[in-house]
Design a protein around this motif. Sequence first.
Motif, PDB file in Angstrom:
ATOM      1  N   PHE A  67       0.723  -1.121   0.153  1.00  9.14           N
ATOM      2  CA  PHE A  67      -0.086   0.125   0.058  1.00  9.14           C
ATOM      3  C   PHE A  67       0.908   1.325   0.069  1.00  9.14           C
ATOM      4  N   PRO A  68       0.299   2.436  -0.576  1.00  9.28           N
ATOM      5  CA  PRO A  68       0.850   3.626  -0.441  1.00  9.28           C
ATOM      6  C   PRO A  68       0.964   4.091   0.845  1.00  9.28           C
ATOM      7  N   PRO A  69       1.604   4.860   1.401  1.00 11.22           N
ATOM      8  CA  PRO A  69       2.869   5.574   0.468  1.00 11.22           C
ATOM      9  C   PRO A  69       3.972   5.037   0.577  1.00 11.22           C
ATOM     10  N   TRP A  70       3.891   3.628   0.978  1.00  9.84           N
ATOM     11  CA  TRP A  70       5.188   2.842   1.011  1.00  9.84           C
ATOM     12  C   TRP A  70       5.470   2.451  -0.181  1.00  9.84           C
ATOM     13  N   VAL A  71       4.633   1.884  -1.106  1.00 12.58           N
ATOM     14  CA  VAL A  71       4.691   1.550  -2.488  1.00 12.58           C
ATOM     15  C   VAL A  71       3.684   2.439  -3.126  1.00 12.58           C
ATOM     16  N   GLY A  72       4.008   3.001  -4.211  1.00 16.48           N
ATOM     17  CA  GLY A  72       3.073   3.926  -4.842  1.00 16.48           C
ATOM     18  C   GLY A  72       2.611   5.225  -3.952  1.00 16.48           C
ATOM     19  N   THR A  73       2.150   6.133  -4.580  1.00 19.00           N
ATOM     20  CA  THR A  73       2.104   7.571  -3.811  1.00 19.00           C
ATOM     21  C   THR A  73       0.330   7.509  -3.455  1.00 19.00           C
ATOM     22  N   GLY A  78       1.543   4.773  -9.450  1.00 20.38           N
ATOM     23  CA  GLY A  78       2.514   3.443  -9.035  1.00 20.38           C
ATOM     24  C   GLY A  78       1.895   2.517  -7.912  1.00 20.38           C
ATOM     25  N   PHE A  79       0.571   2.380  -7.867  1.00 15.78           N
ATOM     26  CA  PHE A  79      -0.185   1.586  -6.871  1.00 15.78           C
ATOM     27  C   PHE A  79       0.498   0.162  -7.215  1.00 15.78           C
ATOM     28  N   ASP A  80       1.029  -0.350  -6.218  1.00 11.31           N
ATOM     29  CA  ASP A  80       1.407  -1.880  -5.877  1.00 11.31           C
ATOM     30  C   ASP A  80       2.224  -2.031  -6.889  1.00 11.31           C
ATOM     31  N   ASP A  81       3.094  -1.288  -7.414  1.00 11.38           N
ATOM     32  CA  ASP A  81       3.984  -1.539  -8.387  1.00 11.38           C
ATOM     33  C   ASP A  81       5.462  -0.859  -8.040  1.00 11.38           C
ATOM     34  N   PHE A  88       7.836   5.413  -0.628  1.00 11.78           N
ATOM     35  CA  PHE A  88       9.129   5.482   0.341  1.00 11.78           C
ATOM     36  C   PHE A  88       9.678   4.181   0.280  1.00 11.78           C
ATOM     37  N   GLU A  89       9.211   2.946   0.586  1.00 10.70           N
ATOM     38  CA  GLU A  89      10.095   1.919   0.749  1.00 10.70           C
ATOM     39  C   GLU A  89      10.527   1.402  -0.805  1.00 10.70           C
ATOM     40  N   ALA A  90       9.815   1.630  -1.671  1.00 15.85           N
ATOM     41  CA  ALA A  90      10.028   1.218  -3.239  1.00 15.85           C
ATOM     42  C   ALA A  90      11.285   1.988  -3.548  1.00 15.85           C
ATOM     43  N   GLY A  91      11.496   3.340  -3.291  1.00 13.15           N
ATOM     44  CA  GLY A  91      12.503   4.239  -3.537  1.00 13.15           C
ATOM     45  C   GLY A  91      13.743   3.731  -2.804  1.00 13.15           C
ATOM     46  N   LEU A  92      13.362   3.433  -1.528  1.00 10.28           N
ATOM     47  CA  LEU A  92      14.403   3.236  -0.530  1.00 10.28           C
ATOM     48  C   LEU A  92      15.364   1.882  -1.092  1.00 10.28           C
ATOM     49  N   VAL A  93      14.538   0.836  -1.525  1.00 11.64           N
ATOM     50  CA  VAL A  93      14.986  -0.405  -1.874  1.00 11.64           C
ATOM     51  C   VAL A  93      16.164  -0.106  -3.299  1.00 11.64           C
ATOM     52  N   TYR A  94      15.537   0.683  -4.230  1.00 18.61           N
ATOM     53  CA  TYR A  94      16.388   0.994  -5.109  1.00 18.61           C
ATOM     54  C   TYR A  94      17.657   1.690  -4.796  1.00 18.61           C
ATOM     55  N   ILE A 129      10.730  -5.947   2.891  1.00 16.77           N
ATOM     56  CA  ILE A 129      10.398  -4.657   3.658  1.00 16.77           C
ATOM     57  C   ILE A 129       8.928  -4.352   3.406  1.00 16.77           C
ATOM     58  N   GLN A 130       8.325  -4.507   4.493  1.00 19.63           N
ATOM     59  CA  GLN A 130       6.837  -3.889   4.538  1.00 19.63           C
ATOM     60  C   GLN A 130       6.527  -3.573   6.137  1.00 19.63           C
ATOM     61  N   GLN A 131       7.199  -2.420   6.453  1.00 16.96           N
ATOM     62  CA  GLN A 131       6.779  -1.750   7.590  1.00 16.96           C
ATOM     63  C   GLN A 131       6.665  -2.634   9.062  1.00 16.96           C
ATOM     64  N   TYR A 132       8.004  -3.426   8.979  1.00 17.39           N
ATOM     65  CA  TYR A 132       8.046  -4.238  10.105  1.00 17.39           C
ATOM     66  C   TYR A 132       8.886  -3.562  11.369  1.00 17.39           C
ATOM     67  N   SER A 133       8.011  -3.429  12.384  1.00 18.06           N
ATOM     68  CA  SER A 133       8.419  -2.991  13.479  1.00 18.06           C
ATOM     69  C   SER A 133       9.699  -3.762  14.136  1.00 18.06           C
TER      70      SER A 133
END
Lengths: 300, 286
Positions: A67-73, A78-81, A88-94, A129-133
């Motif tokens: 889900f956005p804003p972690w993947v997609g805005t 860029g939803f689910d892509d 944020f997370e998609a950008g961070l990984v790259y 990566i998916q917002q693991y605390s």
Amino acid sequence: MRINKHWIVVVLVTAFIATACTSGSSTTTTEATTAAQTTTTAMSCTVENLNLVTPGTLTVATGEPAFPPWVGTVDGEGFDDPTSKLGFEAGLVYDIAEQLGFSDDQVVWTRVDFNEAIAPGPKDWDFNIQQYSITTDRQEVVDFSEPYYTTHQALVVYPDSPYAHVTSVEDLKDAILGAQVGTTSLDFIEQVIQPNTAPFVYDENVDLEAAMNAGQIDGLVVDLPTAYYVTAAQVDGSVIAGEFTTMSANPDNYGILFAKGNPLVTCVNQAIDTLKANGTLQQLEDTFLTQGGAIPEISG
Amino acid sequence: MTEPTTVGGGGPGIFGPPPRRREEGARGALIAFFSTLVFAGLALWAILSSDAWPRVQQQFFNPRHFTESFPTIARGFWLDIKMFLLAEVIILVLSLIIAMIRSLRGPAFFPLRALAVTFIDIIRGVPLILLILLLGFGVPALQLPGVPRSALFWGLTALIISYSAYTAEVYRAGIESVHESQRMSARSLGLTQGQALRYVIVPQAVRNVIPALLNGFVSLQKDVALVFVVGIREGVRAADIYAARTFNYTGYIAATLLFLAVSVPVARFTDWYTDRDRRRRQVMSS
């Protein structure tokens, strides 16, 4: 009488299994892990030296849908892509991949569900990566990178809700709240708000939405960036009532999840350090996680 | 009854066919003991010698996590038990009514029969978990005045509807197993169709299907846990929350043990009851 004899056998065997289960050794894993960590700290972080499930490729796992804003805005771009690099997370990984020397097309995404990610056994991804605390309990089972984001929790309600203008967690004692399983939002409700009715717990954010629509919960607690998305796209007409200023017992530090003992974590940590130092991480935060407009505060 | 009868009296053993004679029984028990021991030993050896075992043991059989997770899981499980008992009573009554409607004869009752058949067909065709989601989230979202919004209410309703459809078919099988002459005799004595069902057919039918009904008991006792999908914190969800929070699965073992503690005795009771009933019928028929 025959039946009784059979039962004795069953009881004996069960007892035997039970004792064997509880008395096995537990030291071997920890020793193996520390050994793995010490031998790899000196390793240089270039693509050919990295411990990867597919040599030459960085295989990254995330949720489905992510889900956005972690993947997609939040706007839905860029939803689910994750390959869109939006979110944020998609950008961070790259950015991490770039630090490690991967080109964009060497980054391969795979989807796993929450339980699959934490089950013992070999993994077919390098990190998840998916917002693991990050919590100490979880660290007994998996390894985390150092935190890449620290968040506050937020309350989402309908504007006509009696809880739309709360200023303190005290005002939420009678609220019926919902949260997603496995999130620190749930811990936050139980440990900090401590409402009179135990919170409802759902598998996915979409179920939270359904429960809001059904009028079964007064509000839901999610991390602030997720709250932006929930109010913008998921729960029609909902608003962020406020951001909680108190932190739960575990501060909400998000970390990247690795299989226990995976030496790759050292190199990813170095990459995150660099991204922190050169301001890239802050830039990602500004682009994807910080929305305009002041959010009211809800004090402890 | 056409079921095979046991030779030499007594019921069948729990885990297999009954031995023929008493001395063979003793020897059989000895063989069973050693073969079980060897089999369990081999299985244990295979598990314990696995490289991953210490990790699995930590994540599934951790005493600390067992102690920590047990109280909340037990509280959730108590809700499972309450839901089960309440649902079971309603199901037994509701499904019998549906089965009786379906068994009515004559063209005048066609609409009622058609309704019962449609209900059973549709409900049995929908996965239970979907029914719970649809009723649990869907009906309250309509915001109809006077209609409850509680997720627990609608989750339980979904369970009751679904199990009633299955159980109605169990009853119907029972009703159809009663010989046609019983119905004819009852009618010839001047009983109405309803009276014949109520006083002659159903009492015999129910007795025939009690083992099948008890089997449904065991099944429902576990399926009540499915209401967790609409946010109810019953036993399995409590274990799930614990696992998601700590990444440790020991809570699932705790939940498993709690469910076994209830379902195994019910299963044993079912066997015992079936066995006793069969023996009584043998006595009656001889």
